[in-house]
Design a protein around this motif. Structure first.
Motif, PDB file in Angstrom:
ATOM      1  N   LYS A 381       0.823  -1.208   0.000  1.00  0.00           N
ATOM      2  CA  LYS A 381       0.000   0.000   0.000  1.00  0.00           C
ATOM      3  C   LYS A 381       0.860   1.262   0.000  1.00  0.00           C
ATOM      4  CE  LYS A 381      -3.958  -0.185   2.307  1.00  0.00           C
ATOM      5  NZ  LYS A 381      -4.916  -0.490   1.235  1.00  0.00           N
ATOM      6  N   LYS A 384       2.874   1.099  -3.710  1.00  0.00           N
ATOM      7  CA  LYS A 384       2.022   1.079  -4.909  1.00  0.00           C
ATOM      8  C   LYS A 384       0.690   1.760  -4.618  1.00  0.00           C
ATOM      9  CE  LYS A 384       4.136  -3.271  -6.432  1.00  0.00           C
ATOM     10  NZ  LYS A 384       3.902  -4.685  -6.840  1.00  0.00           N
ATOM     11  N   GLN A 385       0.785   3.014  -4.188  1.00  0.00           N
ATOM     12  CA  GLN A 385      -0.415   3.737  -3.773  1.00  0.00           C
ATOM     13  C   GLN A 385      -1.404   3.932  -4.914  1.00  0.00           C
ATOM     14  OE1 GLN A 385       0.457   7.358  -1.620  1.00  0.00           O
ATOM     15  NE2 GLN A 385       2.198   6.459  -0.564  1.00  0.00           N
ATOM     16  N   ASN A 386      -0.892   4.049  -6.139  1.00  0.00           N
ATOM     17  CA  ASN A 386      -1.767   4.318  -7.281  1.00  0.00           C
ATOM     18  C   ASN A 386      -2.193   3.047  -8.016  1.00  0.00           C
ATOM     19  OD1 ASN A 386      -1.539   7.127  -6.868  1.00  0.00           O
ATOM     20  ND2 ASN A 386       0.428   7.156  -7.958  1.00  0.00           N
ATOM     21  N   LEU A 387      -1.839   1.893  -7.465  1.00  0.00           N
ATOM     22  CA  LEU A 387      -2.198   0.633  -8.104  1.00  0.00           C
ATOM     23  C   LEU A 387      -3.708   0.421  -8.022  1.00  0.00           C
ATOM     24  CD1 LEU A 387      -1.187  -2.062  -9.392  1.00  0.00           C
ATOM     25  CD2 LEU A 387      -1.145  -2.999  -7.078  1.00  0.00           C
ATOM     26  N   HIS A 388      -4.324   0.140  -9.170  1.00  0.00           N
ATOM     27  CA  HIS A 388      -5.770  -0.092  -9.193  1.00  0.00           C
ATOM     28  C   HIS A 388      -6.061  -1.558  -8.926  1.00  0.00           C
ATOM     29  CE1 HIS A 388      -9.980   0.196 -10.289  1.00  0.00           C
ATOM     30  NE2 HIS A 388      -9.815  -0.830 -11.118  1.00  0.00           N
ATOM     31  N   LYS A 392      -9.955  -2.822  -1.918  1.00  0.00           N
ATOM     32  CA  LYS A 392      -8.932  -2.205  -1.075  1.00  0.00           C
ATOM     33  C   LYS A 392      -9.452  -2.035   0.353  1.00  0.00           C
ATOM     34  CE  LYS A 392      -5.883   0.505  -4.077  1.00  0.00           C
ATOM     35  NZ  LYS A 392      -5.318   1.851  -4.330  1.00  0.00           N
TER      36      LYS A 392
END
Length: 469
Positions: A381, A384-388, A392
């Motif tokens: 988390k 890779k904060q922008n990982l879709h 979540k």
């Protein structure tokens, strides 16, 4: 076998119903029939014990949803092992697989098989406890039968799980219904001054939680078979949404039923709380309860075999275990070598320990691995904060669960120091003596390859590829 590529891989044959039955069937084992008296003994009062059962279910539900996010980010089987490997590298992953393969998984299977055997043998020894050799031989027979079922077919294993899950739900509903009848008849004495006598302190609370968590264990098993679940991004969260609240509600109602039929003192001195409940409430039909324990535990051991074999299979596929364990039967498409190895180590555990010591081994290792897994989710988390991803959870959840894991590892050591914890820790460190020469430097690789080829031909198995579709 994939007809277009010619690759061998495990088939996606676990649908939503089978996924729910796998979770529920693995969670509901011998724990709910044995742990309530221990939770009450450690925490001291009926009210506090019900809070422990509720909190244990809530923690496991939150943890399960953290695992859903991990399962949708890393769509590979293997559970904790694969999450630790992908985030912390091969050494921590190997140490986890080392202790899991040789202690945690077989310890869980051995402990449940022993309780299963105890209830099978009990009717034949009405005036005395069954001899240890009889109990252990019966437990060994159950392990061999379930290893065979899981090795023959995935469908046979899941159908077996579905049947026994239905049977154990019926048995728990009998206990719940009996408790409701008792309460309507005015049997509420145990609930008056419900918190009187509560024992406080991190040690007693930690030990009570450990017993509660043992009964809920299995909530994480679906992540061990991610590659065999149809549409895992959909069915994984749905299965957990159905399973965890259902089991938590059942456990809470069953404990209320026990307390309606027995005083707290009777529960703490029962030795077999479910059997005592059956004799008091069902009378001549009390034999239903020992039968229910047998059915429940049999299904739970089957679920542990199904998921445990996959854990070894994935660890071997990633190089942490001998290559033969990463292979599947060319016709049956089951991880046959891993299942055989699981059974072999579980049989050794049977000869070396009793139920109490085996549970101690299991719980201590399990919560160490869960803690490291929650740390892996925190790392994902952050990096890779922008990982879709389709599912979540807030960062607060893995942080909270990591704290809980630390408490559940440390609290029992403070509250009830035992030599088992030191032995497990030393065994964990001893894995480094295996990793460096055999895994990192690959010494004896030639001999291992020859053994692998021989076993491959003998067992009719071949390397299996990941399911990533």
């Amino acid at each position: 076998m994939d007809a277009t590529t010619g690759e061998l891989h495990l088939k996606r044959e676990v649908g939503l119903i089978s996924a729910v039955c796998l979770i529920v069937g693995t969670m509901i084992g011998s724990g709910i029939y044995m742990s309530p008296e221990w939770v009450l003994r450690y925490i001291g009062s009926p009210g506090a014990s019900l809070l422990i059962w509720t909190a244990s279910g809530l923690v496991c539900t939150i943890a399960a949803f953290a695992y859903v996010e991990l399962g949708t980010v890393i769509k590979e089987s293997g559970g904790e092992y694969i999450y630790i490997l992908r985030n912390f590298g091969p050494i921590p992953a190997f140490l986890f697989s080392w202790t899991s393969v040789f202690i945690a998984r077989p310890a869980g299977i051995a402990a449940m098989s022993l309780s299963l055997a105890q209830y099978i043998a009990a009717p034949f020894y009405e005036k005395c406890p069954p001899p240890s050799v009889v109990v252990k031989c019966t437990a060994a027979a159950s392990i061999l039968i379930l290893a065979t079922i899981n090795g023959l077919s995935v469908k046979l294993a899941t159908r077996t799980q579905n049947i026994f899950t239905f049977a154990k739900l019926v048995s728990l509903l009998i206990i719940v219904t009996g408790g409701i009848v008792m309460i309507f008849k005015g049997h509420t004495r145990s609930f008056q001054n419900a918190f009187q006598g509560t024992i406080k302190g991190i040690g007693p609370v930690g030990m009570a939680f450990q017993q509660g968590m043992w009964s809920y264990d299995g909530w994480n098993n679906l992540n061990c078979v991610t590659e065999e679940i149809r549409r895992p991004e959909v069915n994984l969260p749905r299965a957990l949404l159905i399973s965890l609240p259902l089991v938590t509600l059942l456990y809470l109602m069953v404990n209320i039923s026990y307390l309606a039929a027995m005083s707290p003192t009777e529960m703490m001195t029962s030795g077999a709380v479910a059997v005592t409940w059956g004799n008091k409430v069902l009378g001549s039909w009390g034999w239903i309860i020992p039968l229910s324990v047998v059915l429940s535990t049999f299904g739970s051991v089957n679920g542990s075999f199904f998921t445990g074999g996959r854990s070894y299979y994935v660890a071997a596929r990633e190089g942490s275990m001998p290559g033969i364990l990463s292979m599947a039967h060319v016709h049956r498409l089951t991880p046959l070598p891993a299942l055989m190895f699981t059974a072999f180590i579980a049989l050794i555990m049977l000869t070396l320990g009793d139920f109490g010591s085996i549970v101690n081994y299991f719980s201590f290792i399990a919560w160490m691995s869960y803690g490291l897994t929650f740390a892996a989710l925190m790392k994902i988390k952050i990096k890779k904060q922008n990982l879709h991803v389709p599912f979540k959870v807030p960062m607060l959840i893995p942080v909270f669960l990591l704290i809980v894991s630390v408490i559940l590892v440390v609290a029992p050591i403070i509250g009830d120091p035992r030599i088992e914890y030191l032995v497990v820790f030393l065994f964990l460190l001893s894995g480094l003596l295996i990793y460096w020469p055999l895994i990192h430097l690959k010494l004896c690789a030639g001999r291992m390859n020859r053994v692998t080829v021989f076993l491959q031909l003998l067992l009719e198995v071949a390397p299996a590829q990941r399911n990533v579709d």
